[in-house]
Design an enzyme around this catalytic site. Structure first.
Site, PDB file in Angstrom:
ATOM      1  N   GLU A   1       3.003  -0.216  12.736  1.00  0.00           N
ATOM      2  CA  GLU A   1       1.910  -0.915  12.063  1.00  0.00           C
ATOM      3  C   GLU A   1       1.933  -2.417  12.324  1.00  0.00           C
ATOM      4  O   GLU A   1       0.929  -3.110  12.112  1.00  0.00           O
ATOM      5  CB  GLU A   1       1.958  -0.647  10.558  1.00  0.00           C
TER       6      GLU A   1
ATOM      7  N   GLN B   1       3.882  10.534   7.873  1.00  0.00           N
ATOM      8  CA  GLN B   1       3.181  10.932   6.648  1.00  0.00           C
ATOM      9  C   GLN B   1       3.078  12.452   6.518  1.00  0.00           C
ATOM     10  O   GLN B   1       2.936  12.965   5.401  1.00  0.00           O
ATOM     11  CB  GLN B   1       1.784  10.316   6.624  1.00  0.00           C
TER      12      GLN B   1
ATOM     13  N   LYS C   1       0.838  -1.201   0.000  1.00  0.00           N
ATOM     14  CA  LYS C   1       0.000   0.000   0.000  1.00  0.00           C
ATOM     15  C   LYS C   1       0.871   1.247   0.000  1.00  0.00           C
ATOM     16  O   LYS C   1       0.623   2.212  -0.741  1.00  0.00           O
ATOM     17  CB  LYS C   1      -0.906   0.015   1.231  1.00  0.00           C
TER      18      LYS C   1
END
Length: 429
Positions: free
Chosen positions: A311, A170, A26
């Site tokens: 994650e 991010q 992803k």
């Protein structure tokens, strides 16, 4: 993303013995889509992940006037100058909500950006403030959160900006990916607690350089010079973070799982699974065939700082709840701002099955106890589904609420999981 049906996580009746071919990353797919949208010519993206998060990214770029067409092997992207008016739905995708606004700031016209209810709670303030400082005209109602409206003038001045990116790497990656198209490029300096998920920043820098951008880095400092983004063909690696639950199944069942196509060198944080699972007692081997994890059926807990690989926490926490000794997972306070407050959610759901999980200020302390079946809530968080599946291998009766939310990054997961358990060693029928 919702699904009315629950899913009874299957319990393993024998050691697993399987090969699991994973779909694309992803993180790489959505970075490749942004770089393709800003490139100086048509781009092909081979073997991308097709999931809710990546489909939302493709739809966002289409809304801005960029061509994203399906091909037999992936996507063909036809760049164009971003333009409004446009309305963009980021869903619950961190990459979309943080990578798209800097691109939208380049557009001529108005761009409205919103997402799922939980998206309106996820950290955005530093990115919004940075875009303002770099010349963007935007309105967030003073909240520092979604929804927001950008009134683009067909470009962005760029320059130097200081932000606190301790909530998410991010926030930096979003600025860097679009920076070659800013008038002055960008210089991003981080001030605050350490930025999490450093491998994802390394991925951003590596992919920018692969697309011809000039990037310089230093401690908590990133510079991207203005210039063209080179059109190129992107080949997306398998999503290594999505390997966690499959490889973990080898530990829980005392079996063997091979993931073909595991890259010899990668910036994906999921590559740390090799060391983390070995520390829990797995035998981990690499070969031209891929990465193989073997378990004995017994394994130990884990004492690890997961700051760079947060994650992986949900699946590692599930493994820890089944291990033979206690675990302490730290460095992950930022997970409170993910799809859900992952620390609170993991503690609540594992404890709801009879576990002993205590929240720390920056992590979890997990003491193994006999677990029982029950409902495992997923909070619209794909990785909670994966954690529940791991628990279900050893605990009959784990009923997973809203399994469809796993489509955020791994559509078809329950089918892959069934195939994992159905596979038999070579030579057995």
């Amino acid at each position: 993303m919702t699904s009315g049906a629950s899913w009874l996580a299957p319990t393993a009746d024998r050691p697993v013995a399987a090969r699991v071919a994973l779909p694309g990353s992803k993180s790489m797919t959505n970075r490749a889509l942004i770089l393709a949208a800003l490139a100086d010519g048509p781009v092909t993206i081979e073997r991308p992940l097709r999931s809710r998060d990546t489909d939302l990214m493709a739809a966002a770029l289409r809304a801005l006037g960029i061509g994203v067409a399906e091909t037999s092997g992936g996507w063909a992207v036809t760049p164009a100058e971003p333009a409004g008016p446009a309305r963009i739905d980021v869903g619950l995708a961190g990459t979309v909500m943080r990578f798209v606004p800097p691109v939208a700031a380049l557009a001529a016209g108005t761009v409205e950006i919103d997402g799922d209810p939980r998206a309106r709670e996820r950290p955005m303030g530093p990115l919004i403030a940075a875009l303002r400082a770099l010349g963007a005209d935007l309105d967030d109602g003073g909240r520092g959160l979604l929804p927001l409206t950008l009134r683009g003038r067909g470009g962005l001045a760029g320059g130097a900006v200081t932000i606190d990116a301790s909530g998410s790497s991010q926030l930096v990656s979003g600025l860097l990916l679009a920076a070659p198209r800013f008038g002055k490029g960008v210089e991003v300096r981080h001030e605050g607690p350490p930025v999490p998920s450093a491998p994802h920043l390394e991925m951003t820098v590596a992919m920018l350089r692969a697309a011809g951008a000039t990037v310089d880095t230093g401690p908590d400092l990133w510079r991207v010079a203005p210039g063209p983004v080179t059109a190129r063909r992107w080949e997306i690696e398998p999503d290594l973070s999505n390997a966690a639950q499959f490889l973990g199944a080898a530990l829980v069942t005392g079996g063997s799982v091979t993931v073909p196509g595991w890259p010899a060198a990668t910036t994906q944080p999921g590559d740390r699974l090799r060391d983390l699972l070995a520390a829990m007692g797995a035998e981990v081997t690499s070969s031209p065939d891929g990465l193989t994890v073997r378990g004995t059926g017994t394994f130990t807990g884990l004492d690890a700082d997961l700051h760079e690989v947060g994650e992986l926490t949900p699946v590692l926490a599930a493994l820890a709840a089944l291990a033979g000794t206690p675990s302490r997972l730290t460095g992950i306070a930022h997970l409170r701002g993910h799809e859900t407050d992952r620390l609170a959610a993991l503690a609540a759901e594992i404890n709801g099955l009879g576990g002993d999980v205590r929240e720390l200020s920056d992590g979890l302390e997990i003491r193994p106890r006999p677990l029982r079946g029950g409902v495992f809530h997923t909070y619209d968080d794909h990785r909670m589904v994966m954690a529940a599946a791991v628990l279900g291998l050893a605990v009959p009766g784990v009923e997973v609420e809203n399994p469809g939310t796993v489509g955020k990054t791994l559509p078809g997961f329950t089918g892959l999981w069934a195939d994992l358990l159905a596979a038999r060693p070579t030579g057995q029928g």
